[in-house]
Design a protein around this motif. Structure first.
Motif, PDB file in Angstrom:
ATOM      1  N   ASP A  13       0.698  -1.148  -0.077  1.00 51.23           N
ATOM      2  CA  ASP A  13       0.016   0.006  -0.110  1.00 51.23           C
ATOM      3  C   ASP A  13       0.779   1.374  -0.149  1.00 51.23           C
ATOM      4  O   ASP A  13       1.797   1.531   0.805  1.00 51.23           O
ATOM      5  N   THR A  28       2.529  11.125  -9.359  1.00 58.15           N
ATOM      6  CA  THR A  28       1.584  10.020  -9.378  1.00 58.15           C
ATOM      7  C   THR A  28       1.623   9.204 -10.502  1.00 58.15           C
ATOM      8  O   THR A  28       1.925   7.854 -10.396  1.00 58.15           O
ATOM      9  N   MET A  42      -0.644  -3.273 -10.632  1.00 64.84           N
ATOM     10  CA  MET A  42      -1.317  -2.543  -9.718  1.00 64.84           C
ATOM     11  C   MET A  42      -3.052  -2.901  -9.924  1.00 64.84           C
ATOM     12  O   MET A  42      -3.444  -2.861 -11.127  1.00 64.84           O
ATOM     13  N   THR A  44      -5.953  -1.239 -10.044  1.00 64.15           N
ATOM     14  CA  THR A  44      -6.614   0.100 -10.582  1.00 64.15           C
ATOM     15  C   THR A  44      -7.924   0.229  -9.819  1.00 64.15           C
ATOM     16  O   THR A  44      -8.245   1.217  -9.365  1.00 64.15           O
ATOM     17  N   SER A  47      -7.228   1.398  -6.329  1.00 66.82           N
ATOM     18  CA  SER A  47      -6.477   2.319  -6.009  1.00 66.82           C
ATOM     19  C   SER A  47      -7.090   3.823  -6.463  1.00 66.82           C
ATOM     20  O   SER A  47      -7.803   3.798  -7.271  1.00 66.82           O
ATOM     21  N   GLU A  48      -6.701   4.970  -5.724  1.00 62.69           N
ATOM     22  CA  GLU A  48      -7.202   6.436  -6.024  1.00 62.69           C
ATOM     23  C   GLU A  48      -5.798   7.027  -6.520  1.00 62.69           C
ATOM     24  O   GLU A  48      -4.797   7.243  -5.904  1.00 62.69           O
ATOM     25  N   THR A  49      -5.983   7.334  -7.731  1.00 55.78           N
ATOM     26  CA  THR A  49      -4.897   7.905  -8.631  1.00 55.78           C
ATOM     27  C   THR A  49      -4.944   9.490  -8.608  1.00 55.78           C
ATOM     28  O   THR A  49      -4.224  10.290  -9.109  1.00 55.78           O
TER      29      THR A  49
END
Length: 203
Positions: A13, A28, A42, A44, A47-49
């Protein structure tokens, strides 16, 4: 890759921090490209991009605008449910699976980030669980002593209030120290390591 962003990671993480939203967004993407280059996969969907001031990280809801952290709503409700069940079982002297008690303790242990007293208020439950496991074995049941109820009530009150914990610890400006003996008592007030007031007397 050297950048000005702050990187916090735990196992797989990763949390990226920077005050400038556009710069953070750019970096990022660079981090993601670097991970892909080294053949890291990863997720996606998890995940928060996009830069955000309120994020979920390591099971916590982080508010980066005011530097606070609190339990996620869903996790909070699930833990409250478990605690209500545990309290009812203790009151009715219902047999509880030792493994189930151990599981609840593990769930509550993660709250040490929010509250320094958290570990202390698991001692009674943990001690009773350990004693039962030692005498009966891990795969059996136990009856929890009612002395654990005040601690369970403390946890329930904490979850119901759900007060965010400050990530930045503010140093106290003054410190009061007290002491007592069977016949006398005393107290001092210190500011920046200098005593500015003192009081004492007899009972």
């Amino acid at each position: 890759m050297k950048t000005e962003i702050r990187i916090i990671n735990y196992v797989d993480d990763i949390l990226l921090l920077h005050q400038n939203k556009e710069y953070l967004k750019k970096m990022t993407q660079r981090v993601m490209d670097t991970l892909k280059y080294f053949r890291f996969a990863m997720n996606t969907e998890m995940s928060e991009t996009e830069p955000n001031q309120i994020i979920i990280f390591l099971g916590w809801e982080w508010n980066l605008a005011n530097a606070t952290v609190r339990t996620k709503p869903k996790k909070r409700l699930l833990l409250l449910r478990d605690l209500y069940y545990m309290r009812r079982w203790i009151k009715t002297e219902t047999e509880i699976a030792i493994k189930q008690t151990a599981k609840l303790i593990r769930k509550l242990n993660y709250l040490r980030l929010k509250s320094q007293e958290a570990t202390l208020l698991l001692n009674i439950v943990d001690h009773q669980k350990a004693k039962a496991a030692r005498l009966r074995g891990q795969n059996t049941t136990m009856t929890m002593n009612k002395t654990a109820i005040p601690d369970i009530n403390w946890w329930i009150a904490k979850f119901r209030a759900n007060i965010p914990a400050q990530l930045i610890q503010i140093s106290p400006q003054m410190t009061m120290t007290t002491d007592a003996a069977p016949s006398r008592w005393g107290s001092t007030l210190d500011k920046e390591l200098e005593m500015i007031a003192m009081a004492h007397g007899t009972w």
